[in-house]
Structure formats: C-alpha cells, structure tokens
Design an enzyme around this catalytic site. Structure first.
Site, PDB file in Angstrom:
ATOM      1  N   LYS A  30       0.746  -1.244  -0.030  1.00 13.81           N
ATOM      2  CA  LYS A  30       0.067   0.119   0.001  1.00 13.81           C
ATOM      3  C   LYS A  30       0.779   1.094  -0.117  1.00 13.81           C
ATOM      4  O   LYS A  30       0.560   2.246  -0.503  1.00 13.81           O
ATOM      5  CB  LYS A  30      -0.864  -0.041   1.323  1.00 13.81           C
ATOM      6  N   GLU A  31       1.752   1.289   0.714  1.00  9.57           N
ATOM      7  CA  GLU A  31       2.727   2.411   1.010  1.00  9.57           C
ATOM      8  C   GLU A  31       3.797   2.669  -0.511  1.00  9.57           C
ATOM      9  O   GLU A  31       3.682   3.696  -0.829  1.00  9.57           O
ATOM     10  CB  GLU A  31       3.859   2.222   2.199  1.00  9.57           C
ATOM     11  N   SER A  32       4.192   1.617  -1.045  1.00  9.86           N
ATOM     12  CA  SER A  32       5.211   1.784  -2.004  1.00  9.86           C
ATOM     13  C   SER A  32       5.082   0.932  -3.149  1.00  9.86           C
ATOM     14  O   SER A  32       6.009   1.098  -4.110  1.00  9.86           O
ATOM     15  CB  SER A  32       6.746   1.624  -1.310  1.00  9.86           C
TER      16      SER A  32
END
Length: 397
Positions: A250-252
């Site tokens: 989700k982040e990267s």
C-alpha cells in the site's frame, strides 16, 4: 507540507527569516491579523479588486488561476454554462466567486441562485462529495487537489478565464513588498514555482501515491522479492507477515525508490523526521527502511496498548496512525469518549476521524491536532485489511 508552505519556506530561507505559520479561518480574520501586525504576509490567492485595496497592498502576480465549478460526476451533470440555468450554487461568503457568478448571470441571463455561507472551501467540497450540495465554486488549484482525493468529483468546467492572483502585505510595509516582488520574479525565472505547482496540483498519480493501489499479481506463494525481510519484521511485531506485506504494498508497491509528494521515502514511506527518529540512514536500503518502519509500528503499538487492549481492534488504530499520525487518531478517540462511545472499538473512533475535516469537529476543544482528511485514513485502513484478506487466500502463511 503544502504548496504555500514550500513557497513561504523558500522565501523565508532566502531572506534569513524565521517562518511562523498561522492557519486562518477566513479572509476577514486574515486581514485583521495582517493589519494588527500579528501576520506579515497573507499567502492566499487574491484576485485584484478595488475593495481589497483598502485593506492591504498586493504583490506581483504569483500565479494565474481559473475559477472552477465543483460537482459530482453523474448523468446530466453540468458540462456548459447553459446547464447551470436556474441551478443553485453554494459558495464561501466574502470571496470573488460571487462576482464571477453574477457576471455569468448578467451576460447569459442564467438565473443562477447564489447562496453564500460561512464555511470553508474544503467543507463545501466535502458536501458536494457527500451529495449534500449540487455545486460549489473554488480556485483551480483547490479543485485539482481535491479531485485527486475524490474520484467522484468533476472539476472540468471553468466559470472564468484564468486571472492573475497575488499575496498581500500591510500597506505600511513597502520594503517587504519590494523584497517579496523580487522573490516572485526569481521563482518564475528559475521555474521553482512551476515545479511546485506541478508537484501538488497536476501530477495526480504522485500526489495521491499513498492512497491509491491496484492489486498485485501473486504466484508461487510469494508476494514480493522482499518477503524474507518482511517476515523478519513481522516476527518482531508479532504480526502475520502477509499483513505487513499488505502495508508495504500500500505504501510503496514494493518500490525502494518510491518518493511521495509529501517527501516520504522507501518501502515503508517514512517522512524525514521519522527516519531520523527511528534510525534510518539510507531509506532506499530495503532492510533499513523496513527496520525503521517496524520500529515505528512497534512504537504505535505501545502507544495504543493501554487505550485499546484488544489486538484486532488495536491493529486498525496502528494502521490509521501510521497513515495520518497518532495525534489525529487520538483526537477521534477522545471524541468517542466524550460522546459515550466505546473508544476501544475502531468503528466508533473511525466515525469521528472521518469527520475531522468538518469545522464543528476539528474546532472541538478536545481536538489538539486540528483539521485532517480523516476519511482517507479510514479508507486506508480498510484497503490494507482487504488486501490482507486477499493475500491470506492466495499466499501460504
């Protein structure tokens, strides 16, 4: 963070000044603070008008901006001025938007019903998103950044041609005005202003990086090339490694070189201050980035441990805090307590976090961290949990 913040920081740094920011509740307060000497610059997009000349001196144009109609995407939405005939449009009181809509009425005889209210632009846009209002009008930059957050918004209809906008200073500050104008010339000449505008308002994929994702293909029992590192971090947290993998994706999207519009970097998209706090020297190194992120998650787990004893519920508090900061989540937790809800249950706290963009909520005395797009953090938690549930089906523990 933010467009005006980065501009102001650059101006202050070049002049050797300390920057102090005041978040104003409206134009009247801004002019009052300016003329009382509590503020020196109003960094708002002002179009020139005779009445405003009474209250301040205005800089050279810092940008050129259109006025945009904000509406929901739907069948029969307004695609031209004629579609606004007899429509009701709600705007913030005291803005130039009134003159723009009245000019449309006068020139095209549209009979637009203009309603002025004492609400923030963000609040009016949120009411359009929630279908409580059909239309509002805002500056182009505000329209673009909100269309980044809300896919259901349409911001394609301009109700005016682009106009020059400026910042304001006190009338008795000619040296400040001259210095500000010299700096404006410089940021246009060097392209600094154009680069910043692109960063915040035109590159939607970049600006919405932390809140958009498509599901990753999964095969062979692996999720990414970093599975072994993720499993080590998950062991330290006591998490299912597939949950931590969901957060990393989700982040990267497992991109070690990812950089968000806000300056977050690495696999777990840590901000510079967090990198320093949790011992990350090279955020592009996947082991370091994961270690720093796990340290931060562990800190958040400790922060919420006594407040939210249930492990499953606390997980959602941790994820929301990772996304938006635990101060904002704690504000919502306090509000849940205030109104007699079980503050150890995520859904109760999420209810107030989603409403932290509303003035009646973020101005509550219990709210210490102020305004936030809390609905995005609630959505973020839901998306990670949903991704985790998918990984559980597709990938062995």
């Amino acid at each position: 963070m933010g467009y005006e913040f980065e501009l102001l920081r650059n101006f202050a740094t070049r002049q050797g000044l300390e920057l102090r920011l005041i978040v104003s509740t409206g134009l009247e307060e801004s002019f009052r603070l300016l003329n009382e000497g509590a503020a020196d610059i109003i960094a708002i997009n002002f179009e020139y008008s005779e009445p405003r000349q009474k209250y301040a001196a205005f800089s050279k144009p810092i940008n050129e901006i259109s006025t945009i109609l904000v509406q929901r995407k739907r069948a029969g939405m307004a695609t031209n001025f004629e579609d606004l005939r007899n429509a009701e449009v709600t705007i913030k009181r005291g803005t130039i938007y009134l003159d723009k809509l009245m000019a449309l009425n006068d020139s095209l005889d549209l009979n637009i019903q203009i309603v002025e209210v004492d609400e923030s632009l963000e609040s009016l846009i949120l009411k359009v998103v929630e279908n409580d209002l059909a239309y509002t009008v805002v500056d182009e930059d505000i329209a673009l950044v909100n269309a980044t957050y809300f896919d259901e918004l349409d911001v394609d209809l301009s109700i005016s041609s682009p106009s020059h906008v400026s910042w304001a200073v006190r009338k008795n500050a000619p040296q400040l005005l001259e210095t500000l104008n010299d700096w404006i010339d410089r940021i246009h000449r060097t392209g600094f202003q154009a680069v910043l505008y692109e960063k915040y308002f035109l590159n939607k994929k970049n600006s919405y990086f932390r809140n958009s994702s498509a599901f990753s293909s999964v095969s062979g029992g692996r999720i990414s090339v970093f599975d072994d590192l993720i499993k080590e971090g998950a062991d330290r947290l006591g998490w299912d490694w597939r949950l931590l993998a969901s957060l990393v994706y989700k982040e990267s999207r497992f991109d070690t070189s990812a950089v968000s519009y806000a300056g977050a970097v690495g696999l777990l998209q840590l901000m510079p201050v967090t990198l320093r706090q949790f011992g990350v020297v090279n955020p592009s190194d996947p082991r370091e980035s994961l270690s720093g992120g796990v340290n931060y998650l562990s800190y958040l787990d400790g922060f919420w441990l006594e407040r939210v004893p249930d492990n499953n519920e606390r997980l959602r508090f941790i994820l929301a805090s990772y996304n938006i900061g635990h101060g904002h989540v704690q504000d919502a937790w306090r509000l849940a307590l205030k109104y007699g809800k079980d503050s150890g249950v995520w859904s109760n706290v999420a209810f107030y976090l989603e409403r932290k963009s509303k003035p009646e909520v973020y101005r509550d005395p219990l709210v210490t961290s102020g305004y936030a797009k809390g609905h995005l953090a609630v959505q973020y938690v839901s998306e990670i949990i949903n991704l985790y549930e998918s990984y559980k089906v597709l990938v062995s523990p």
